[in-house]
Design a protein around this motif. Structure first.
Motif, PDB file in Angstrom:
ATOM      1  N   VAL A  22       0.820  -1.211   0.000  1.00  0.00           N
ATOM      2  CA  VAL A  22       0.000   0.000   0.000  1.00  0.00           C
ATOM      3  C   VAL A  22       0.857   1.265   0.000  1.00  0.00           C
ATOM      4  O   VAL A  22       0.541   2.239  -0.679  1.00  0.00           O
ATOM      5  CB  VAL A  22      -0.961  -0.003   1.216  1.00  0.00           C
ATOM      6  N   GLY A  23       1.974   1.235   0.735  1.00  0.00           N
ATOM      7  CA  GLY A  23       2.828   2.408   0.812  1.00  0.00           C
ATOM      8  C   GLY A  23       3.397   2.810  -0.528  1.00  0.00           C
ATOM      9  O   GLY A  23       3.339   3.987  -0.919  1.00  0.00           O
ATOM     10  N   LYS A  24       3.928   1.838  -1.260  1.00  0.00           N
ATOM     11  CA  LYS A  24       4.489   2.125  -2.583  1.00  0.00           C
ATOM     12  C   LYS A  24       3.405   2.594  -3.539  1.00  0.00           C
ATOM     13  O   LYS A  24       3.587   3.547  -4.295  1.00  0.00           O
ATOM     14  CB  LYS A  24       5.165   0.873  -3.144  1.00  0.00           C
ATOM     15  N   LYS A  68      -4.308   5.853   3.355  1.00  0.00           N
ATOM     16  CA  LYS A  68      -5.450   5.522   4.201  1.00  0.00           C
ATOM     17  C   LYS A  68      -6.645   5.038   3.379  1.00  0.00           C
ATOM     18  O   LYS A  68      -7.416   4.184   3.826  1.00  0.00           O
ATOM     19  CB  LYS A  68      -5.854   6.741   5.029  1.00  0.00           C
ATOM     20  N   ALA A  69      -6.811   5.599   2.169  1.00  0.00           N
ATOM     21  CA  ALA A  69      -7.975   5.273   1.350  1.00  0.00           C
ATOM     22  C   ALA A  69      -7.846   3.946   0.611  1.00  0.00           C
ATOM     23  O   ALA A  69      -8.834   3.225   0.419  1.00  0.00           O
ATOM     24  CB  ALA A  69      -8.235   6.399   0.350  1.00  0.00           C
ATOM     25  N   LEU A  70      -6.630   3.611   0.187  1.00  0.00           N
ATOM     26  CA  LEU A  70      -6.425   2.437  -0.669  1.00  0.00           C
ATOM     27  C   LEU A  70      -7.051   1.142  -0.151  1.00  0.00           C
ATOM     28  O   LEU A  70      -7.706   0.422  -0.930  1.00  0.00           O
ATOM     29  CB  LEU A  70      -4.929   2.232  -0.909  1.00  0.00           C
ATOM     30  N   PRO A  71      -6.892   0.799   1.131  1.00  0.00           N
ATOM     31  CA  PRO A  71      -7.475  -0.473   1.593  1.00  0.00           C
ATOM     32  C   PRO A  71      -8.993  -0.533   1.502  1.00  0.00           C
ATOM     33  O   PRO A  71      -9.580  -1.622   1.587  1.00  0.00           O
ATOM     34  CB  PRO A  71      -7.016  -0.539   3.061  1.00  0.00           C
ATOM     35  N   TYR A  72      -9.640   0.617   1.333  1.00  0.00           N
ATOM     36  CA  TYR A  72     -11.104   0.674   1.282  1.00  0.00           C
ATOM     37  C   TYR A  72     -11.629   0.948  -0.127  1.00  0.00           C
ATOM     38  O   TYR A  72     -12.823   1.147  -0.318  1.00  0.00           O
ATOM     39  CB  TYR A  72     -11.608   1.754   2.241  1.00  0.00           C
ATOM     40  N   CYS A  73     -10.722   0.949  -1.108  1.00  0.00           N
ATOM     41  CA  CYS A  73     -11.139   1.208  -2.496  1.00  0.00           C
ATOM     42  C   CYS A  73     -11.481  -0.072  -3.240  1.00  0.00           C
ATOM     43  O   CYS A  73     -11.895  -0.028  -4.405  1.00  0.00           O
ATOM     44  CB  CYS A  73     -10.041   1.971  -3.235  1.00  0.00           C
ATOM     45  N   ASN A  74     -11.289  -1.223  -2.590  1.00  0.00           N
ATOM     46  CA  ASN A  74     -11.718  -2.516  -3.137  1.00  0.00           C
ATOM     47  C   ASN A  74     -11.200  -2.767  -4.555  1.00  0.00           C
ATOM     48  O   ASN A  74     -11.960  -3.078  -5.477  1.00  0.00           O
ATOM     49  CB  ASN A  74     -13.241  -2.616  -3.100  1.00  0.00           C
ATOM     50  N   ILE A  75      -9.888  -2.588  -4.701  1.00  0.00           N
ATOM     51  CA  ILE A  75      -9.233  -2.792  -5.991  1.00  0.00           C
ATOM     52  C   ILE A  75      -9.068  -4.284  -6.247  1.00  0.00           C
ATOM     53  O   ILE A  75      -8.553  -5.022  -5.411  1.00  0.00           O
ATOM     54  CB  ILE A  75      -7.872  -2.079  -6.013  1.00  0.00           C
ATOM     55  N   VAL A  76      -9.507  -4.734  -7.421  1.00  0.00           N
ATOM     56  CA  VAL A  76      -9.502  -6.159  -7.753  1.00  0.00           C
ATOM     57  C   VAL A  76      -9.148  -6.339  -9.231  1.00  0.00           C
ATOM     58  O   VAL A  76      -9.007  -5.371  -9.982  1.00  0.00           O
ATOM     59  CB  VAL A  76     -10.884  -6.802  -7.485  1.00  0.00           C
ATOM     60  N   CYS A  77      -9.035  -7.581  -9.637  1.00  0.00           N
ATOM     61  CA  CYS A  77      -8.973  -7.923 -11.062  1.00  0.00           C
ATOM     62  C   CYS A  77      -9.716  -9.247 -11.210  1.00  0.00           C
ATOM     63  O   CYS A  77      -9.146 -10.324 -11.094  1.00  0.00           O
ATOM     64  CB  CYS A  77      -7.524  -8.037 -11.540  1.00  0.00           C
ATOM     65  N   ILE A  78     -11.011  -9.134 -11.455  1.00  0.00           N
ATOM     66  CA  ILE A  78     -11.894 -10.301 -11.534  1.00  0.00           C
ATOM     67  C   ILE A  78     -12.217 -10.557 -13.001  1.00  0.00           C
ATOM     68  O   ILE A  78     -12.625  -9.644 -13.731  1.00  0.00           O
ATOM     69  CB  ILE A  78     -13.181 -10.069 -10.735  1.00  0.00           C
TER      70      ILE A  78
END
Length: 353
Positions: free
Chosen positions: A284-286, A305-315
């Motif tokens: 997340v830091g990088k 802070k926002a990244l973990p809650y942005c639900n980034i995926v590749c489905i």
């Protein structure tokens, strides 16, 4: 041909104005200006490259256009890798601030792959008569209920309350109304604002107000006032009532003619994109640093802070079709125009060859 392009683009812009998330409604004069601008720029490149390795003799040249926001965050590691000339494919990346700009680029053939709002992908499929395919889901839902009212813990607690949000006549409204209806809540009042920043300011002044906001505005609002908390995620509430799909934000589409000519390149992109999204969640830091460097979010600290809650995926593949088709069906039942008038056919869902 140009007249036909302008006609398609005008229709797309009108639908995006209704279906965008966190943006103010587009007025008639703004739509006209956008169409005029597209007419002028149709004969030249419409996107400024964010990162490019096009000067390197390597694999297939792939032009990728994305929308500034959560849908691009998961792409930043690939953009960085491409800039360092460490990719098999010859990527050219561009980032736009408005969905209609991305739509213009894909319709005019100036980009091969685009990261767009999920409902816009369906609109483009319908207006191009099936000339785009969705290759992956890149972002799940980013909507959260935010308030300082400790009595609000789930969607049922909105009974008798007033909720402020953006997106009237668009996906946020349809999603929230769907969840309220599925939970038997009939007395929740929705109050719409034109900008997410306006809602954040209201929350900062009155912590007991209840709002539905997308990331990263949730992070900004809670950082400004520590009495404001995330009450619940609309993702979780969706999963409670709908096991046949998922709440989505963004998908990745490809022009069908490009996919047919370059199936290996599409497969390589999917693999690269998956690797990039996985790194977004594991480092997340990088990734936050890259998000700030590419101007998606101004400050690294907010991005982190926002990244973990942005639900980034590749489905991809069958899981992608199940999640997306069910989501589009909910929007279609609320307003057919939100997906372009018809639900996409089976050929909308790209299957790896």
């Amino acid at each position: 041909m140009l007249k036909k392009f302008n006609s398609i683009l005008l229709f797309v812009i009108l639908l995006v104005a209704m279906c965008g998330c966190g943006k103010k409604n587009t007025g008639a004069s703004e739509i006209k200006d956008a169409v005029n601008k597209a007419s002028v720029t149709d004969s030249k490149a419409t996107n400024d490259p964010v990162a490019s390795s096009s000067d390197v003799e390597k694999g297939v040249h792939v032009r990728v256009t994305s929308l500034k926001g959560p849908t691009t965050m998961g792409l930043t590691n690939l953009m960085s890798k491409s800039a360092a000339k460490e990719t098999k494919l010859d990527y050219e990346f561009a980032m736009e601030t408005q969905p209609d700009q991305v739509a213009a680029s894909i319709i005019s053939g100036k980009t091969d792959i685009a990261l767009v709002p999920a409902n816009l992908a369906a609109v483009l499929y319908n207006k191009t008569k099936g000339q785009v395919e969705v290759i992956d889901i890149n972002t799940l839902g980013v909507l959260y209920c935010v308030t300082g009212d400790e009595n609000v813990k789930n969607i049922k607690d909105l009974s008798g309350k007033t909720v402020i949000l953006t997106g009237q006549g668009a996906s946020p409204e349809y999603v929230l109304k769907y969840l309220l209806e599925e939970n038997g809540v009939t007395d929740c009042n929705l109050e719409f604002k034109s900008e997410a920043t306006e809602i954040a300011a209201i929350l900062n002044e009155d912590k007991d107000k209840i709002a539905v906001l997308p990331q990263p505005f949730v992070t900004v609002a809670t950082a400004k006032n520590q009495e404001i908390k995330v009450a619940f995620s609309l993702n979780d509430e969706w999963n409670e009532v709908n096991s046949q799909s998922q709440l989505l934000t963004g998908v990745t589409i490809v022009r069908k003619d490009f996919a047919e000519k370059n199936p290996e390149a599409v497969s390589d992109f999917i693999n690269d994109h998956k690797e990039s999204t996985e790194l977004s969640n594991s480092d997340v830091g990088k990734t936050a640093q890259l998000v700030a460097e590419y101007g998606i979010i101004e400050k690294k600290e907010i991005a982190e802070k926002a990244l973990p809650y942005c639900n980034i995926v590749c489905i991809t593949n069958d899981e992608m079709e199940k999640a997306l088709s069910g989501y589009l069906e909910v929007l279609y039942n609320a307003d057919k125009s939100s997906v372009g008038g018809n639900l996409p056919g089976e050929d909308f869902y790209y299957k790896a060859k």
